[in-house]
Design an enzyme around this catalytic site. Sequence first.
Site, PDB file in Angstrom:
ATOM      1  N   PHE A 131       0.862  -1.190   0.000  1.00  0.00           N
ATOM      2  CA  PHE A 131       0.000   0.000   0.000  1.00  0.00           C
ATOM      3  C   PHE A 131       0.898   1.239   0.000  1.00  0.00           C
ATOM      4  O   PHE A 131       1.822   1.335   0.816  1.00  0.00           O
ATOM      5  CB  PHE A 131      -0.901  -0.025   1.240  1.00  0.00           C
ATOM      6  CG  PHE A 131      -1.979   1.004   1.202  1.00  0.00           C
ATOM      7  CD1 PHE A 131      -3.131   0.800   0.460  1.00  0.00           C
ATOM      8  CD2 PHE A 131      -1.858   2.188   1.912  1.00  0.00           C
ATOM      9  CE1 PHE A 131      -4.142   1.757   0.425  1.00  0.00           C
ATOM     10  CE2 PHE A 131      -2.864   3.149   1.878  1.00  0.00           C
ATOM     11  CZ  PHE A 131      -4.008   2.934   1.133  1.00  0.00           C
ATOM     12  N   ASP A 203       2.201  -5.034   8.511  1.00  0.00           N
ATOM     13  CA  ASP A 203       1.001  -4.205   8.452  1.00  0.00           C
ATOM     14  C   ASP A 203      -0.203  -5.144   8.340  1.00  0.00           C
ATOM     15  O   ASP A 203      -0.285  -5.939   7.394  1.00  0.00           O
ATOM     16  CB  ASP A 203       1.072  -3.262   7.243  1.00  0.00           C
ATOM     17  CG  ASP A 203      -0.066  -2.246   7.235  1.00  0.00           C
ATOM     18  OD1 ASP A 203      -1.148  -2.560   7.781  1.00  0.00           O
ATOM     19  OD2 ASP A 203       0.123  -1.145   6.671  1.00  0.00           O
ATOM     20  N   TYR A 228     -10.500   1.089  11.007  1.00  0.00           N
ATOM     21  CA  TYR A 228     -11.777   1.382  10.334  1.00  0.00           C
ATOM     22  C   TYR A 228     -12.120   0.413   9.220  1.00  0.00           C
ATOM     23  O   TYR A 228     -13.113   0.610   8.540  1.00  0.00           O
ATOM     24  CB  TYR A 228     -11.775   2.826   9.808  1.00  0.00           C
ATOM     25  CG  TYR A 228     -10.602   3.201   8.918  1.00  0.00           C
ATOM     26  CD1 TYR A 228     -10.563   2.790   7.595  1.00  0.00           C
ATOM     27  CD2 TYR A 228      -9.546   3.962   9.397  1.00  0.00           C
ATOM     28  CE1 TYR A 228      -9.495   3.130   6.777  1.00  0.00           C
ATOM     29  CE2 TYR A 228      -8.475   4.305   8.600  1.00  0.00           C
ATOM     30  CZ  TYR A 228      -8.444   3.882   7.278  1.00  0.00           C
ATOM     31  OH  TYR A 228      -7.389   4.201   6.484  1.00  0.00           O
ATOM     32  N   LYS A 229     -11.281  -0.602   9.001  1.00  0.00           N
ATOM     33  CA  LYS A 229     -11.603  -1.583   7.952  1.00  0.00           C
ATOM     34  C   LYS A 229     -12.411  -2.716   8.587  1.00  0.00           C
ATOM     35  O   LYS A 229     -13.539  -2.499   9.003  1.00  0.00           O
ATOM     36  CB  LYS A 229     -10.320  -2.041   7.268  1.00  0.00           C
ATOM     37  CG  LYS A 229      -9.710  -0.907   6.423  1.00  0.00           C
ATOM     38  CD  LYS A 229      -8.350  -1.222   5.859  1.00  0.00           C
ATOM     39  CE  LYS A 229      -7.853  -0.039   5.023  1.00  0.00           C
ATOM     40  NZ  LYS A 229      -6.409  -0.046   4.824  1.00  0.00           N
ATOM     41  N   ARG A 377     -12.585  -4.585  -6.711  1.00  0.00           N
ATOM     42  CA  ARG A 377     -12.264  -5.238  -5.445  1.00  0.00           C
ATOM     43  C   ARG A 377     -13.531  -5.409  -4.620  1.00  0.00           C
ATOM     44  O   ARG A 377     -14.318  -4.472  -4.470  1.00  0.00           O
ATOM     45  CB  ARG A 377     -11.266  -4.320  -4.727  1.00  0.00           C
ATOM     46  CG  ARG A 377     -10.560  -4.902  -3.553  1.00  0.00           C
ATOM     47  CD  ARG A 377      -9.499  -3.938  -3.107  1.00  0.00           C
ATOM     48  NE  ARG A 377     -10.100  -2.798  -2.408  1.00  0.00           N
ATOM     49  CZ  ARG A 377      -9.537  -2.155  -1.381  1.00  0.00           C
ATOM     50  NH1 ARG A 377      -8.344  -2.526  -0.947  1.00  0.00           N
ATOM     51  NH2 ARG A 377     -10.126  -1.142  -0.803  1.00  0.00           N
TER      52      ARG A 377
END
Length: 418
Positions: A131, A203, A228-229, A377
């Site tokens: 990312f 991560d 928040y995922k 996705r």
Amino acid sequence: MQNARLADLRARAAEADRADPLRTARPLFHLPDSVIYLDGNSLGCLTYATRERLRAVIDEEWGEGLISSWNEAGWVDLPARVGARIAKLVGAEEGALVACDSTSVNLFKVLAAALALRPGRRVIVSERSNFPTDLYMAEGLAALLGQGHELCLADSAEEIPALVDGDTAVLMLTQVNYRTGALHDMAALSKLAQDRGALALWDLAHSAGALPVDLAGDGADFAIGCGYKYLNGGPGAPAFLYVAPRHQDAARQPLSGWFGHAAPFAFETGYTPARGVSRFLTGTPAILGLSSLDAALGAFEGIEMAALRAKSMALTDFFVEAVETLCEGHGLTLASPREASRRGSQISFHHAKAYGLCQALIAAGVVGDFRAPDILRFGFAPLYNSFADAIGAAEIMAALLASGRHEDEAFQRRNTVT
Ligand SMILES: *Cc1c(COP(=O)(O)O)cnc(C)c1O
């Protein structure tokens, strides 16, 4: 023929939902009407408990309690208390994980600490497909340190072992790739790094809450992750960081704010780090965000992570089968590993018109997302997504592709956030 296959898929979805051992979790979430939400890997859904908790924090703790709530409502301990709940989901030892700041900021702190533990080594090994913020933060830190640290990027997972050598300070990887969902072997790669004298930094942005993680068992040195995922903490909710107990006394982080001080309310002139992982805190914690994350974590209470993984694998396998059956001949190719054990809880497809298709899907009530250059996705949050969601999304996508509506001009306009 196609009708018979569709009927079979629908029947199997209904049966799988009936037999789902996690089916009691979905009603804990507010899921908007007429939407199939497959973007919990970008922003998790709201739990009803979060709404209640935030009301209470705002009306009572803040509104009435004001400053006394730091003690009375336990605000001051929230980073550690929320950290302890996340620790259970990711296999961290007691007192090794705190919730604070953003993933990007936490990466900066733990990467700096890791580099300082390996003086004389100058290389951070990562992946080109990591990312971007992870790579950007590493670049910025390297420039700030001014000691010649450099990033060395693997072009594939297979290439990583050849890049880790006696110059490597840190192997910095995201366990589940944000684009494809490909899952790294955390135990094997941590050992590889450590056998060569380097440290392993993970991560967990797309792992925490999506699959069982065993930080302690897999020997991770440092880790960070997102609130928040799959943890459903709400937009911009605090992230978390992990420091293996063996490093906690020696590790120093550069954002040495007062909340990481041994005695914040002694107001001393000089900085003395707190014992343990609390030294990785920086400034005043964001209480609304932490409270929201704390309440959302309640949805994981009583959930067996093995059952969550089993559902996630079955759900994503089923989605691949449904899409490949119903959308055959429309140019979708699987971008995720076909073997469920080698991926996280998302499915990605390449498509030449991926952006327009994603926008058309959203307009039709199927919310996934687009990742440049050509990826569609779909995140499957095992707590609230169902097999009905999977077959429903595949059916709508098949209908769109057959109609060609995704090529309409209206669906090509680029939004700022994709
Ligand atoms: C989502 C994500 C982040 C997000 O970082 P923020 O600081 O919250 O913007 C970082 N790293 C990875 C791998 C991610 O998937």
